[in-house]
Structure formats: structure tokens, C-alpha cells
Design an enzyme around this catalytic site. Structure first.
Site, PDB file in Angstrom:
ATOM      1  N   SER A 229       0.853  -1.196   0.000  1.00  0.00           N
ATOM      2  CA  SER A 229       0.000   0.000   0.000  1.00  0.00           C
ATOM      3  C   SER A 229       0.882   1.236   0.000  1.00  0.00           C
ATOM      4  O   SER A 229       2.012   1.207   0.501  1.00  0.00           O
ATOM      5  CB  SER A 229      -0.857   0.031   1.266  1.00  0.00           C
ATOM      6  OG  SER A 229      -0.049   0.259   2.401  1.00  0.00           O
ATOM      7  N   ASP A 230       0.365   2.334  -0.564  1.00  0.00           N
ATOM      8  CA  ASP A 230       1.017   3.599  -0.251  1.00  0.00           C
ATOM      9  C   ASP A 230       0.837   3.782   1.257  1.00  0.00           C
ATOM     10  O   ASP A 230      -0.041   3.185   1.879  1.00  0.00           O
ATOM     11  CB  ASP A 230       0.415   4.766  -1.048  1.00  0.00           C
ATOM     12  CG  ASP A 230       1.352   5.984  -1.034  1.00  0.00           C
ATOM     13  OD1 ASP A 230       2.292   6.003  -0.207  1.00  0.00           O
ATOM     14  OD2 ASP A 230       1.143   6.924  -1.826  1.00  0.00           O
ATOM     15  N   TRP A 231       1.684   4.625   1.819  1.00  0.00           N
ATOM     16  CA  TRP A 231       1.729   4.743   3.284  1.00  0.00           C
ATOM     17  C   TRP A 231       0.419   5.328   3.816  1.00  0.00           C
ATOM     18  O   TRP A 231       0.134   6.499   3.629  1.00  0.00           O
ATOM     19  CB  TRP A 231       2.938   5.577   3.673  1.00  0.00           C
ATOM     20  CG  TRP A 231       4.172   4.756   3.957  1.00  0.00           C
ATOM     21  CD1 TRP A 231       4.957   4.858   5.081  1.00  0.00           C
ATOM     22  CD2 TRP A 231       4.766   3.714   3.173  1.00  0.00           C
ATOM     23  NE1 TRP A 231       5.979   3.930   5.025  1.00  0.00           N
ATOM     24  CE2 TRP A 231       5.883   3.223   3.876  1.00  0.00           C
ATOM     25  CE3 TRP A 231       4.446   3.118   1.956  1.00  0.00           C
ATOM     26  CZ2 TRP A 231       6.689   2.189   3.406  1.00  0.00           C
ATOM     27  CZ3 TRP A 231       5.237   2.083   1.478  1.00  0.00           C
ATOM     28  CH2 TRP A 231       6.344   1.641   2.204  1.00  0.00           C
TER      29      TRP A 231
END
Ligand code: BGC
Length: 759
Positions: A229-231
Site C-alpha cells: 500500500s502507499d503509506w
């Protein structure tokens, strides 16, 4: 056959759940019981931003020094995959020396609007260029045993409301513009990881988008790595895991792990889904672990020199009335004006921000290439101060400009104008910079403007009066030396615009649809992004996509285009007709003038970056695989190569076309399926249906219509079942059913595999 890793079968559900999320901000979860180490992932993309002690995400400035290579906006302008492979390798060496296993990049999102605050982190407005360059960066990095994280998948084309907004995109632009580059990188460079973006696509978070993460990415493209995932992009971890997201980053301190365990226990989440994700994390950990090298180091000076070389190759010479290159031996006096010459803007703000190992500035580098006594300096404006403070600074600048043989003015965007996290509001340079420019232009006829900006700025208004304009983007830590190299001709500029510079913001394709409202942004311009829009609208631009000058000139032979089993082969001979060695970027654009589909006038389909000594010629061959010729048929939901005449142009930019040829392609478009609801026009245009309906009408009172063009045109849009329902219709409903059965033919789509090659 059981393909599970023997290790993961020994793990408890709790361990698997924790393995599929972070241990902290940057590391994956170690499992000491079974000897699984954590691995380190970090930004990315144009340097290694390793925080000092796994510290908090927002301590953006507190990372270990690393070479700040030119950011993506500059790399994109090189149009040189080989050079980007070299940059990837250098990034890999630095990551390895820091014990980093995955570097979070490259970002290859399309520059849909010049207002996107993060455009400096992206390569281009074109998917073929972004895909080729992104693949080279990934290949170089991974050749050094460091994983890439191709991001942000997908359609993260703005910062406004980026964690929630839904990018509402029709099927064709989604595939042909926004996914095409990702597909190329996945298929050709096999990134170890792909990072899903924050946003939604057509209403569904990408982190929970099974169609995107599993059907397309793995099913159609064959991705076999890990999706991270993106953060902070995960809104519902159970839904995300089910959709195909393997690793949530950063840690949520066990909160979402517990939800995963509960979902498995309640039967809401299949155990096998968690097992698969855990296996993928283990596979990545093993890949990283086996490539770690505690003895790894890199040569800072050599990387700084590489950063300078790449920056030199990223600078676009937009305009030159002959004032450049400056002759260091000519003893001419040079007034260097603008604070950016002394205090460079060299990267953008946000998660990509690197602490550089050194920082060059153009003023010192100009002084070291010219005789220092020839160079005077005035700051002209101050950074971070209001425009009203500028007047005395302008007066000083004008006085040195007036007495110099040449004035080099550094202007650009202030750092606070562009950053991850928010979008720009306009394309304007600060008024302190434009006032300074006007004042200098008024007193010196030989002015060179050097720009520093991550996103494009409006140049109209003064550009036609400036004798030379150098687009210096954000060039990384060695950009100052690279600018001096170009000004004095030590480097012959060869970069090309990877994005159009429009005349004004209101001309831009997404102007009416950016950044959307109420949680949605509608990609109303469809396929017509960047030059595809300006060319179709015949809109004037300041500088077109693909444009960039050299200190030499190039001549093109007529191109030849050959049809092969794999696609088209374009061949052209380019001669360096000037007196300096130089590089030309030969660009191939393709259009299908008679297409039945909606199409841009022409689209970039290939390019070659070629070094040609003065007076010499080089023949370049540019293959264009069928896959890149295909368009996405939204009805069939398939890529299709349309049959017909393809016009192929070679040129030095999208608006500097030097020759063309036409080639007939035997397409693989299937016959459209006819139904009772197909119109009279569709039936008659269909090779099988046309015969059936034509013969049927000829036998009835409808025969007259066939010979009356006006009537035929009017009736063409009527679905046949509506006609059949009319009282006294020449066609009965029963007859129509039989026509539909007769017209049915198996579709004849040639698969991409059969076609070979491609993006
Ligand atoms: C950015 C990513 C970055 C991540 C980790 C996010 O905010 O969108 O590009 O890799 O943070 O810093």
C-alpha cells in the site's frame, strides 16, 4: 501441486497477519520465532531517503546523506532509457550500502494537469515515454539486487483530496493513457513490488480494487511480485487483502492485524487469501535478504559526477537566437542574476526529499568555467520574501546587466509552490521574477533565462522577447554544474520536453475538470491528455511535447516503414548537419486517419536517442510492436489492432515532423456483434449483417430506402427492433431473431501473445 512456502505453513494466523503489515514506518515485521528478518523499504525515487533511526514519517529532512539525482521531471526529459538504467544502478548501489531492500519508486503517473503538485516526481504526459523510462529505472535498480516499487498504481494524478478522491475515468483513457505505462514496466522490467495509490478509481479505493490489483495486474499482465500500500492508503484491510493487496505499510500497531485474524476466524476472509499474501511477503524478504551485502559501499564522488552528467542530459534548450553557447575564451562579461543561481532549487518537497551529499550552485560553476573576473552577480530577488521587497534588488541587477555583454537570469518557482500533498493554483512565475526579467530584457539584448521549476510555468508574454531560454527543471544536487556545462557548450543539450508547455492554464486539457468536487474528479478530456489534446484542438502552445534544441542541427531522410510479424519497423537516417557532436531524439508518431475509433491525431509510439558526431549520419531502426498500436475496445473490453492505413511520422518533436509514410495494417478487430438492438446503420455496415438486411429489405416495401440516401441516413440510427415493432414493418420480430442468429460469427480477436512483443 502445493506451491506454498514450507515456512509459511509453519506460521500461525496471527503471525501471517502481522507479516502482511509493517513493523514500524519503514520495515516489515520480523518473526524471530521462525527466523524471518524484517526488510527495509524507503523512498525513493531519485535518491535514498533513509531516516536515521527508523524515525517518524514526517521527519522528512532527517535522513542520511545520499546522492540527490535529478528528480523524475528531469529524468523524463532525457528520453534516454540507457541513461536511466545507469541511474537505477547507482540508486541500487546506494540503497545496498544503506541496507535498504526496496526503494519506493519510480513514480510513473501521467501528468494530466500541469497543476498536479507532484508532477516533479513524474516522468511525462505520455504513457509510452513514461513506460519506457520507468522500465529502465526499475531494470537498473533491480540489476543491483534492490527491489523497485512501481507507484502510484494507479490514476493518482492530483494531490487534492488524494487519500479519498475518486478518479472517474472511462475505459479507453484508463487503459490507453493511465495504465499503459504501468503495463509496460510490469511486463518488461518485472518490478519486485507495485505500490497501490491512495485514491479511488471509479468509486473503488485502489487498495481494495480487485479488478485493478488482481484481474489486471496479475491476471492480464502476469505480475508475480508483491503489492504494497502507499503509506496509509488502506481504509479496510480485510477488503484490501481480499482484493490483492499483500502488505500494508506502515504498521498500525497491530490494530488491522487483529481485524485480519478475526476475519479469518469468522470465515469472512478465506485463510488461503492470507496465506498467499504471507507467501508473497516471505518471497520478497528472501529476495532482499539474499541480496544484502554488509560490505556494500558507493563512491560519492563518482555518483556526484553521474548526477552532473544526468542533469546535463536533462536540461531542455527551449529557445536560442544564437546567444548560446557562451564562449569561455571570448572574455565577455557575464552578469549572473537571480538568487536561484546561488541558492539552487534542485528537488521538490515531500516524501522524495533527499539530504544531498553535496550541493553545487550554478554561480560557482559558471565562475569556474569562465574567468572569474568576467562574472558579476546580483540576486535580483530574495527567496521566501514578499514581492514588494524586490525593488532595490532589481535596481542592482539592472545595473550589472546593463554593463555586461550577456545577462544570465535565473528564475523559477519558489519551493512553497509545489509539493507532495497539495496542487498548484496557477502556472505563474512569481511577479518578482517576471519584473526582474522584464527589467533586464529592457537593458541588455543578450539575455539567457535559466528556469528552475518542477511543474511547467507559463512563459508566454516574455518568452518571445528572450533570446535564449534554458528549462532547467529541478536538477538534483549537481544541477549547478550541469547548467554551467550547457551554458558554455561543454554539454550539447539533448533533452526534450516530456510534457507540453501551454500558452496559458485555461488552454490545458483538464482545465474544466481539475481537481473535481465532492469527492470525484471526472477525467472529461478522455484520451486527449497533453499533446493529444492540443493537436486535436489545433491549439497553439508555447513549446510542444518532444521539443528541445541542440547546438547542432539534424537532417532526416524519408522514413521507411515495414510491416513485420511483430509490428512495424521504422527506419530513418539522421545526419548531424552542424559543427558539434550532438544527440538527437528521433520520435515516431502514429495516427490512423480513417479510424472507426475516436483517436488523437497522432500518438508517440517509439523513439531513439542517438549520438551523432558532427558531419556524420546514423540510421536508426525503431520497432513498434502491435501491442503499442492497439487501442482498447471498450465494448469488447479487449485490446484491438484496427485494420487500415496507419500514417507514421518521424520528427524532432510532436510539432516538428520531418517525414512520414503510410502502411496498411491487417488488423485484428473482430466483426462487431449484431443484436436486435443494433441500428439499421450498424447492420448495413456489417459485412455479414449488411447482406442479410440488404437482401431482406430488397424483397419488401423497404427497398426504396436502400436507394434514397437522405432516408437511409435518417433511418440509420434506428435500432432494428424498434423498426420491427412498427405497424406494417417490412421486418417482423421473428425474422429479426433469425437475422441475429445468422449474423452471429465467432469474434476474430488475435491475442496479444500471438502478436508478440509490446508494452
Ligand atoms: C507517498 C509515497 C511514499 C510514501 C512513503 C506517501 O505519502 O505518496 O510516494 O513512497 O509516502 O514515504
Amino acid at each position: 501441486m502445493d506451491t506454498r512456502s514450507p515456512l509459511s505453513t509453519a506460521l500461525t494466523t496471527e503471525e501471517k497477519a502481522s507479516l502482511t503489515s509493517g513493523e514500524n514506518f519503514w520495515e516489515t515485521q520480523a518473526l524471530d520465532r521462525v527466523g524471518v528478518p524484517s526488510i527495509y523499504l524507503t523512498d525513493g525515487p531519485h535518491g535514498v531517503r533513509k531516516q536515521r533511526d527508523g524515525g517518524d514519517h514526517l521527519g522528512i529532512g532527517d535522513s542520511v546523506p545520499a546522492t540527490c539525482f535529478p528528480p523524475a521531471v528531469a529524468l523524463g526529459s532525457t528520453w534516454d532509457p540507457d541513461l536511466l538504467d545507469t541511474v537505477g544502478r547507482a540508486l541500487g548501489d546506494e540503497a545496498k550500502a544503506e541496507g535498504v531492500g526496496v526503494l519506493l519508486g519510480p513514480g510513473i503517473n501521467i501528468k494530466r494537469s500541469p497543476l498536479c503538485g507532484r508532477n516533479f516526481e513524474y516522468l511525462s504526459e505520455d504513457p509510452i515515454l513514461s513506460g519506457r523510462l520507468g522500465a529502465a529505472l526499475v531494470a537498473g535498480l533491480q540489476a543491483r539486487g534492490i527491489g523497485a516499487s512501481l507507484k502510484h498504481f494507479a490514476a493518482n494524478n492530483q494531490e487534492t483530496d488524494r487519500l479519498r478522491v475518486s478518479a472517474d475515468i472511462d475505459a479507453r483513457p484508463l487503459h490507453e493513457i493511465y495504465l499503459r505505462g504501468f503495463r509496460h514496466v510490469v511486463r518488461h522490467a518485472h518490478p519486485w513490488t507495485v505500490m497501490c495509490s491512495y485514491n479511488r478509481i471509479n468509486g473503488v479505493y485502489t487498495s481494495e480494487n480487485r479488478w485493478l490489483l488482481t484481474d489486471v495486474l496479475r491476471g492480464e499482465w502476469g505480475f508475480d511480485g508483491l503489492v504494497v500500500s502507499d503509506w496509509g492508503a488502506v481504509s479496510n484491510r480485510v477488503a484490501a487483502l481480499t482484493a490483492g493487496l499483500d502488505l500494508e505499510m506502515p504498521s498500525t500497531d497491530g490494530v488491522t492485524d487483529a481485524r485480519i485474524v478475526a476475519a479469518v476466524e469468522s470465515g469472512k476472509l478465506e485463510q488461503s487469501v492470507l496465506d498467499t499474501a504471507a507467501d508473497r511477503v516471505l518471497a520478497l524478504v528472501e529476495k532482499v535478504r539474499s541480496n544484502l551485502d554488509p560490505a556494500a559501499y558507493y563512491d560519492r564522488d563518482a555518483h556526484h559526477a553521474l548526477a552532473r552528467k544526468v542533469a546535463g542530459r536533462s536540461i531542455v534548450l527551449l529557445k536560442n537566437d544564437g546567444v548560446l553557447p557562451l564562449d569561455p575564451a571570448a572574455n565577455a562579461s557575464i552578469a549572473v542574476i537571480g538568487e536561484f543561481a546561488r541558492t539552487p532549487r534542485y528537488q521538490g518537497a515531500g516524501s522524495s526529499q533527499i539530504v544531498p551529499t553535496r550541493l553545487d550552485n550554478a554561480l560557482d560553476e559558471i565562475r569556474s568555467l569562465a574567468a572569474p573576473a568576467q562574472v558579476t552577480f546580483a540576486p535580483g530577488y530574495s527567496i521566501g520574501e514578499s514581492d514588494s521587497a524586490a525593488e532595490p534588488l532589481i535596481v542592482d541587477a539592472v545595473s550589472i546587466a546593463a554593463s555586461a555583454d550577456v545577462a544570465v537570469v535565473f528564475a523559477g518557482l519558489p519551493a512553497e509552490d509545489e509539493s507532495e500533498g497539495f496542487d498548484r493554483e496557477h502556472l505563474e512565475l512569481p511577479s518578482a521574477h517576471t519584473e526582474l526579467l522584464e527589467a533586464v530584457l529592457a537593458v541588455n539584448p543578450r539575455v539567457v533565462v535559466v528556469l528552475s521549476n518542477g511543474g511547467v510555468v507559463r512563459l508566454s508574454g516574455w518568452a518571445d522577447r528572450a533570446p535564449a531560454i534554458v528549462e532547467g527543471w529541478l536538477l538534483g544536487q549537481a544541477g549547478g554544474g550541469a547548467v554551467a556545462d550547457v551554458l558554455f557548450g561543454a554539454v550539447n543539450p539533448s533533452a526534450r520536453l516530456a510534457e507540453t508547455i501551454p500558452v496559458r492554464l485555461a488552454d490545458t486539457p483538464a482545465f474544466l475538470d481539475f481537481p473535481g468536487e465532492a469527492g470525484h474528479v471526472r477525467y472529461g478530456e478522455g484520451l486527449f491528455v497533453g499533446y493529444r489534446y492540443y493537436d486535436r484542438r489545433e491549439t497553439e502552445v508555447s513549446f510542444p511535447f518532444g521539443h528541445g534544441l541542440s547546438y547542432t542541427t539534424f537532417g532526416y531522410s524519408a522514413p521507411t516503414v515495414t510491416l513485420t510479424d511483430a509490428g512495424l519497423d521504422v527506419e530513418v537516417t539522421v545526419a548531424n548537419t552542424g559543427h558539434r557532436d550532438g544527440r538527437e531524439v528521433v520520435q515516431v508518431y502514429v495516427g490512423v486517419p480513417g479510424s472507426a475509433a475516436v483517436r488523437p491525431v497522432r500518438e508517440l509510439k517509439g523513439f531513439a536517442n542517438v549520438e551523432i558526431p558532427a558531419g556524420a549520419s546514423r540510421t536508426v531502426r525503431i520497432p513498434i510492436p502491435f501491442e503499442d498500436l492497439a487501442y482498447f475496445d471498450a465494448v469488447l473490453s479487449k485490446w484491438v489492432v484496427e485494420g487500415g492505413d496507419y500514417r507514421v511520422w518521424v520528427g524532432a518533436s510532436s510539432r516538428d515532423l520531418r517525414g512520414d509514410a503510410v502502411v496498411t495494417v491487417d488488423g485484428d478487430a473482430p466483426l462487431p456483434e449484431l443484436t436486435a438492438e443494433s441500428t439499421i446503420g450498424e447492420w448495413l455496415a456489417h459485412p455479414v449483417g449488411g447482406e442479410i438486411l440488404g437482401a431482406a429489405l430488397a424483397r419488401t416495401a423497404g427497398a426504396g430506402m436502400l436507394h434514397d440516401p437522405a432516408l437511409l441516413r435518417m433511418a440509420a440510427s434506428m435500432p432494428l427492433n424498434r423498426v420491427a415493432a412498427f405497424p406494417g414493418s417490412p421486418i417482423s420480430t421473428e425474422q429479426l431473431d433469425s437475422y441475429v442468429r445468422q449474423a452471429a460469427r465467432p469474434p476474430r480477436v488475435i491475442t496479444e501473445q500471438a502478436r508478440g512483443g509490446g508494452s
